[in-house]
Design an enzyme around this catalytic site. Sequence first.
Site, PDB file in Angstrom:
ATOM      1  CG  ASP A  18      -5.223   5.932   2.569  1.00  0.00           C
ATOM      2  OD1 ASP A  18      -5.262   5.498   3.737  1.00  0.00           O
ATOM      3  OD2 ASP A  18      -4.352   6.719   2.158  1.00  0.00           O
ATOM      4  CG  ASN A  42       4.383  -1.752   5.246  1.00  0.00           C
ATOM      5  OD1 ASN A  42       5.482  -2.031   5.696  1.00  0.00           O
ATOM      6  ND2 ASN A  42       3.430  -2.660   5.179  1.00  0.00           N
ATOM      7  CB  CYS A  67      -0.978  -0.028   1.172  1.00  0.00           C
ATOM      8  SG  CYS A  67      -0.221   0.012   2.811  1.00  0.00           S
ATOM      9  CB  CYS A  88      -3.684   1.717   7.090  1.00  0.00           C
ATOM     10  SG  CYS A  88      -3.426   3.206   8.078  1.00  0.00           S
ATOM     11  NE  ARG A  89      -4.511   1.499   1.847  1.00  0.00           N
ATOM     12  CZ  ARG A  89      -4.345   2.265   0.777  1.00  0.00           C
ATOM     13  NH1 ARG A  89      -5.221   2.194  -0.205  1.00  0.00           N
ATOM     14  NH2 ARG A  89      -3.317   3.076   0.696  1.00  0.00           N
TER      15      ARG A  89
END
Length: 153
Positions: A121, A11, A8, A13-14
């Site tokens: 996001d 690096n 993402c 959150c998702r």
Amino acid sequence: MTKILMVCLGNICRSPLAEGILKSKVDPSEVQVDSAGTAGYHVGSLPDPRSMDVARKHGIDIGNQECRKFTSLDFKEFDRIYVMDKSNYANVIALSKTKEEEEKVKLLLEVAELGVAEVPDPYYGGQDGFEYVYQLIDRACDQIVKDLGNGGK
Ligand code: 4NP
């Protein structure tokens, strides 16, 4: 051994969620999973507390992960590179040097027919966004495991 990288922007959150979720569904001796971000804002950090919370709520601990930046060496190291959104896709593709490297990169949600193209996001939103992201990633990872055949748990 199949090596899969989740990517993402930050690096935090998702992709840490995607790493933790996929790891929870595969045999580590058959499938290796890692994650990285195309931006270096948070290198060395733990995942966002909201990602750690939503993972924990679903029985997954991602508190052992450390943020790192995506590099062009990752094209050599990994068999498949799954990105969360089209902007991640453009950032990763910009670092590829060959057709083979380019072909390793896919939008994560392309693997599942969810009617949603991108994992949004969630960084600037609330906890609800993290649950939504969790659900999208979880379904895509189920499909990856199915496609891998015997690599699943
Ligand atoms: P991620 O979310 O790409 O899912 O880790 C973000 C994390 C941090 C930032 C943006 C997105 N940031 O701008 O710091």
